[in-house]
Each structure stands twice: as structure tokens, then as C-alpha cells.
Design a protein around this motif. Structure first.
Motif, PDB file in Angstrom:
ATOM      1  N   ASN A   1     -39.086  39.424   4.249  1.00 53.80           N
ATOM      2  CA  ASN A   1     -39.945  39.513   3.063  1.00 53.80           C
ATOM      3  C   ASN A   1     -39.533  40.598   2.080  1.00 53.80           C
ATOM      4  O   ASN A   1     -40.305  40.962   1.212  1.00 53.80           O
ATOM      5  N   GLN A   2     -38.353  41.151   2.204  1.00 46.19           N
ATOM      6  CA  GLN A   2     -37.835  42.130   1.254  1.00 46.19           C
ATOM      7  C   GLN A   2     -36.734  41.464   0.441  1.00 46.19           C
ATOM      8  O   GLN A   2     -35.760  40.970   1.005  1.00 46.19           O
ATOM      9  N   LYS A   3     -36.898  41.431  -0.865  1.00 43.72           N
ATOM     10  CA  LYS A   3     -35.911  40.795  -1.728  1.00 43.72           C
ATOM     11  C   LYS A   3     -34.677  41.690  -1.855  1.00 43.72           C
ATOM     12  O   LYS A   3     -34.769  42.847  -2.231  1.00 43.72           O
ATOM     13  N   ILE A   4     -33.539  41.142  -1.506  1.00 46.58           N
ATOM     14  CA  ILE A   4     -32.267  41.848  -1.610  1.00 46.58           C
ATOM     15  C   ILE A   4     -31.533  41.401  -2.868  1.00 46.58           C
ATOM     16  O   ILE A   4     -30.996  42.206  -3.602  1.00 46.58           O
ATOM     17  N   ALA A   5     -31.516  40.100  -3.108  1.00 47.22           N
ATOM     18  CA  ALA A   5     -30.861  39.526  -4.277  1.00 47.22           C
ATOM     19  C   ALA A   5     -31.354  38.098  -4.425  1.00 47.22           C
ATOM     20  O   ALA A   5     -31.842  37.495  -3.469  1.00 47.22           O
TER      21      ALA A   5
ATOM     22  N   LEU B   1     -26.226  36.057  -6.203  1.00 46.25           N
ATOM     23  CA  LEU B   1     -25.197  35.937  -5.169  1.00 46.25           C
ATOM     24  C   LEU B   1     -24.143  34.894  -5.525  1.00 46.25           C
ATOM     25  O   LEU B   1     -22.983  35.023  -5.150  1.00 46.25           O
ATOM     26  N   GLU B   2     -24.538  33.852  -6.250  1.00 45.36           N
ATOM     27  CA  GLU B   2     -23.580  32.818  -6.651  1.00 45.36           C
ATOM     28  C   GLU B   2     -22.587  33.342  -7.682  1.00 45.36           C
ATOM     29  O   GLU B   2     -21.496  32.795  -7.816  1.00 45.36           O
ATOM     30  N   LYS B   3     -22.929  34.397  -8.403  1.00 50.70           N
ATOM     31  CA  LYS B   3     -22.056  34.933  -9.452  1.00 50.70           C
ATOM     32  C   LYS B   3     -20.882  35.716  -8.890  1.00 50.70           C
ATOM     33  O   LYS B   3     -19.863  35.844  -9.520  1.00 50.70           O
ATOM     34  N   GLY B   4     -21.029  36.279  -7.713  1.00 51.66           N
ATOM     35  CA  GLY B   4     -19.959  37.089  -7.147  1.00 51.66           C
ATOM     36  C   GLY B   4     -18.937  36.260  -6.397  1.00 51.66           C
ATOM     37  O   GLY B   4     -19.167  35.102  -6.056  1.00 51.66           O
ATOM     38  N   ALA B   5     -17.810  36.886  -6.135  1.00 49.99           N
ATOM     39  CA  ALA B   5     -16.788  36.242  -5.311  1.00 49.99           C
ATOM     40  C   ALA B   5     -17.247  36.243  -3.866  1.00 49.99           C
ATOM     41  O   ALA B   5     -18.072  37.063  -3.459  1.00 49.99           O
TER      42      ALA B   5
ATOM     43  N   PRO C   1     -24.964  44.286  -2.344  1.00 49.50           N
ATOM     44  CA  PRO C   1     -25.601  45.591  -2.408  1.00 49.50           C
ATOM     45  C   PRO C   1     -26.981  45.567  -1.739  1.00 49.50           C
ATOM     46  O   PRO C   1     -27.775  44.667  -1.964  1.00 49.50           O
ATOM     47  N   GLY C   2     -27.233  46.549  -0.908  1.00 51.18           N
ATOM     48  CA  GLY C   2     -28.546  46.691  -0.287  1.00 51.18           C
ATOM     49  C   GLY C   2     -28.735  45.970   1.029  1.00 51.18           C
ATOM     50  O   GLY C   2     -29.663  46.277   1.766  1.00 51.18           O
ATOM     51  N   LEU C   3     -27.878  44.999   1.357  1.00 42.94           N
ATOM     52  CA  LEU C   3     -28.103  44.234   2.583  1.00 42.94           C
ATOM     53  C   LEU C   3     -27.866  45.072   3.831  1.00 42.94           C
ATOM     54  O   LEU C   3     -28.673  45.064   4.753  1.00 42.94           O
ATOM     55  N   ALA C   4     -26.795  45.832   3.854  1.00 37.53           N
ATOM     56  CA  ALA C   4     -26.489  46.628   5.048  1.00 37.53           C
ATOM     57  C   ALA C   4     -27.599  47.622   5.366  1.00 37.53           C
ATOM     58  O   ALA C   4     -27.878  47.902   6.527  1.00 37.53           O
TER      59      ALA C   4
ATOM     60  N   ALA D   1     -21.023  40.309   5.085  1.00 37.16           N
ATOM     61  CA  ALA D   1     -21.863  41.507   5.185  1.00 37.16           C
ATOM     62  C   ALA D   1     -22.331  41.729   6.620  1.00 37.16           C
ATOM     63  O   ALA D   1     -22.355  42.863   7.107  1.00 37.16           O
ATOM     64  N   LEU D   2     -22.686  40.652   7.306  1.00 32.46           N
ATOM     65  CA  LEU D   2     -23.115  40.773   8.699  1.00 32.46           C
ATOM     66  C   LEU D   2     -21.984  41.285   9.581  1.00 32.46           C
ATOM     67  O   LEU D   2     -22.187  42.159  10.426  1.00 32.46           O
TER      68      LEU D   2
END
Length: 71
Positions: A3-7, A12-16, A22-25, A55-56
């Protein structure tokens, strides 16, 4: 994430596929077994899934299972 918005998907579709998320880790729990279950539906862009898996792996989750929703 939990329930925490990361992006947004649009962000996310805009990046490679190899760009960090950012923020996920910072919100991932410590891993004891390296296992994470990722839920996605059939419309999720492959770049988004790849960015999440990357990222995982960076955070120490080397076993990623997919829970795929078709409807």
C-alpha cells in the motif's frame, strides 16, 4: 508495495529495462531466503517486470516467483 506507492506504471514504462527503480530498495524487507513473489497481469509491460526483477536481485532476492492474473 504494501500500500505504499513507489512509482506509477507510466513512470516505470518510461525507463529502460535496466534502470533502477528509485525508492524500491528502501521499502523491501530484509530477505532470509531470497524469495519474492511478484504478481502481475497480462497487460503489464515487460520492461516494468524486468525493472522490478532487477531491483529485487540487487536487494538480494535471487528467487522470484510470478503469480500471474489473467482476469
Amino acid at each position: 508495495f504494501k500500500n505504499q506507492k513507489i512509482a506509477t506504471i507510466e513512470e516505470l514504462e518510461k525507463g529502460a529495462a535496466t534502470d533502477p527503480i528509485p525508492g524500491l530498495a528502501g521499502v523491501l524487507p530484509p530477505t532470509t531466503d531470497g524469495l519474492m513473489i511478484l504478481q502481475a497481469d497480462q497487460d503489464t509491460d515487460a520492461r516494468v517486470i524486468t525493472r522490478i526483477v532487477t531491483a529485487l536481485e540487487t536487494a538480494g532476492f535471487d528467487s522470484v516467483l510470478f503469480a500471474v492474473k489473467t482476469h
